[in-house]
Design an enzyme around this catalytic site. Structure first.
Site, mmCIF file in Angstrom:
data_model
loop_
_atom_site.group_PDB
_atom_site.id
_atom_site.type_symbol
_atom_site.label_atom_id
_atom_site.label_comp_id
_atom_site.label_asym_id
_atom_site.label_seq_id
_atom_site.Cartn_x
_atom_site.Cartn_y
_atom_site.Cartn_z
ATOM 1 N N ASP A 85 0.846 -1.200 0.000
ATOM 2 C CA ASP A 85 0.000 0.000 0.000
ATOM 3 C C ASP A 85 0.879 1.247 0.000
ATOM 4 O OD1 ASP A 85 0.890 -0.659 2.623
ATOM 5 O OD2 ASP A 85 -0.654 0.597 3.508
ATOM 6 N N GLU A 150 0.027 -1.200 5.610
ATOM 7 C CA GLU A 150 1.045 -0.729 6.551
ATOM 8 C C GLU A 150 0.830 0.737 6.867
ATOM 9 O OE1 GLU A 150 4.751 0.967 8.114
ATOM 10 O OE2 GLU A 150 3.791 1.517 6.253
ATOM 11 N N GLU A 177 11.878 -2.073 5.246
ATOM 12 C CA GLU A 177 12.123 -0.684 4.873
ATOM 13 C C GLU A 177 12.743 0.104 6.036
ATOM 14 O OE1 GLU A 177 8.531 1.632 4.405
ATOM 15 O OE2 GLU A 177 7.477 0.393 5.867
HETATM 16 ZN ZN LIG Z 1 6.734 2.383 4.073
#
Ligand SMILES: [Zn+2]
Length: 442
Positions: A85, A150, A177
């Site tokens: 997302d 997320e 990430e």
């Molecule tokens: Zn992110």
């Protein structure tokens, strides 16, 4: 363009073209997410190279992709992690349409998700495909976990839910990430960030308490609004009072050597690079940014109560009592106020910076000719690595290397207009992840 660069660019562009904007439906004007599109795309792509793939969905329109190359079982398992997302994008603010995945003549790929984080998901998927094509048989399981939800999380259809629903998905090591920015420091050294943890949250509402009165005679009663104004002045911008943290000290030590005076170390470290100027002071302790205000419901009524919510971001290990003490230390004891806690504490967490995964990342970078020192940092915000650690993955880092995309471009595009990545960094990331899997699991 090499075939592998062409391939990762095609995957990244395909992912960006799926509009997976994720925010409450009231904001978006349509249901959020729709991550099943890119999840199904990756399922088809990886299945084509013989990788075991499945879509795991709590909501059929919001699937998570789980892919695995099974290991022989004599090494820890490694997960490549990412989310599908993105935050919403207003096309009026963009040079190129945010979901068109334009590649310009300078080699920049533009689009929502180009750095957060369809770039990394594409690189991790292509790395897995490349390993599968080469017949790689890892010693430990190699997973790719590409999740929904997320950026908002209120639907609870992404990582938190997935790990609860599927206790078989428990990687030992995860790479997600949050790091890889390359920072040329003011003192001539070059470091690259690797995220080892995330801050948590514990919002507080400060309620100024006075006495109601008629607005035609302002000095009768004790209007709570000016009182709140005074309290707000004491909070200021909500920057933290430095507190002790082994994770922050580890970061400061890489930048400056052993820490003796924490406050001056934070100050000196922030001066080493413009990108550090805002993150490092915020990592000093509990930030308390004032956001939501409430006063009177009627203009001619001076209220007995007026409030502000402080969006407090807390270091791993911070307790509710620590936050209360930090807030009261700012507000003092001479004005009348009460504190309310609108949401429970969500703890931050961190992995040790001294692990086999950190060593392997470092070796892979050196072998690729990259000698920038790794700088273990905490994220000021949240990532799914918190859920991974909670579920039993002790080591979850945020890292993907960037050499052609300057840190300023990464920072400017993050959750903002004109998000873009240099295509050479897509290939760099594929090669990094292939080498990392071979280093740890080969
Ligand atoms: Zn992110």
């Amino acid at each position: 363009m090499t075939p592998l660069l062409e391939e990762v660019l095609e995957v990244a562009r395909a992912l960006i073209r799926f509009d997976t904007s994720n925010a409450p439906e009231a904001v978006l004007g349509r249901p959020p997410g729709n991550e099943t599109g890119p999840a199904a795309y990756l399922h088809e792509y990886l299945s084509g190279f013989g990788v075991d793939c499945e879509l795991v969905a709590r909501d059929p329109s919001r699937a998570n992709l789980v892919a695995r190359i099974p290991g022989t079982g004599d090494a820890p398992s490694l997960a490549f992690v990412g989310h599908l997302d993105v935050v919403p994008a207003d096309p009026r603010d963009w040079t190129h349409p945010p979901f068109a995945a334009v590649v310009d003549e300078g080699g920049w790929l533009w689009g929502r998700g180009a750095i957060d984080m369809k770039n990394e998901v594409a690189a991790r998927a292509v790395a897995m495909a490349e390993l599968a094509r080469a017949g790689f048989r890892p010693r430990g399981d190699l997973w790719l976990i590409a999740v929904a939800d997320e950026e908002d999380g209120t639907a609870d259809v992404g990582m938190r839910w997935l790990l609860e629903a599927r206790p078989d998905i428990r990687p030992d090591l995860a790479i997600n990430e949050g790091g890889g920015e390359r920072l040329p420091l003011a003192d001539g050294r070059v470091v690259q960030t690797i995220s080892v943890g995330e801050k948590g949250t514990y919002p507080v509402r400060v309620v100024a308490v006075g006495e109601a009165g008629h607005a035609s005679t302002p000095d009768v009663g004790a209007n709570a609004v000016p009182l709140l104004g005074e309290l707000l002045g004491r909070v200021g911008r909500g920057m933290p009072i430095p507190q002790e943290s082994p994770h922050v000290d580890a970061m400061l030590e890489v930048l400056l050597g052993p820490v003796t005076d924490r406050a001056s170390a934070l100050h000196d470290a922030a001066a080493l690079h413009p990108v550090l100027a805002h993150t490092i002071p915020a990592l000093g302790g509990t930030t308390m940014a004032p956001t939501i205000l409430a006063g009177s419901g009627k203009r001619n009524v001076m209220p007995a109560r007026a409030s502000v919510e402080l969006d407090c971001r807390i270091l791993p290990g911070t307790t509710p009592g620590d936050v209360e003490r930090a807030v009261r230390a700012r507000l003092g004891t001479d004005l009348r106020y009460e504190l309310e806690w609108p949401e429970p504490l969500i703890a931050g967490s961190a992995s040790s910076p001294a692990t086999a995964l950190m060593d392997a990342i470092s070796r892979v970078l050196v072998a690729s000719g990259d000698d920038a020192q790794l700088l273990p940092m905490l994220c000021t915000g949240f990532t799914d690595s918190v859920y991974l650690r909670e579920a039993g993955t002790p080591t979850a880092y945020g890292f993907s290397p960037f050499r052609s995309t300057p840190a300023e471009v990464l920072t400017a595009g993050f959750h903002n207009a004109d998000e873009r990545v240099h295509v050479d960094d897509l290939l760099l990331s594929v090669e990094f992840h292939v080498a990392l899997a071979r280093e740890l699991l080969g």
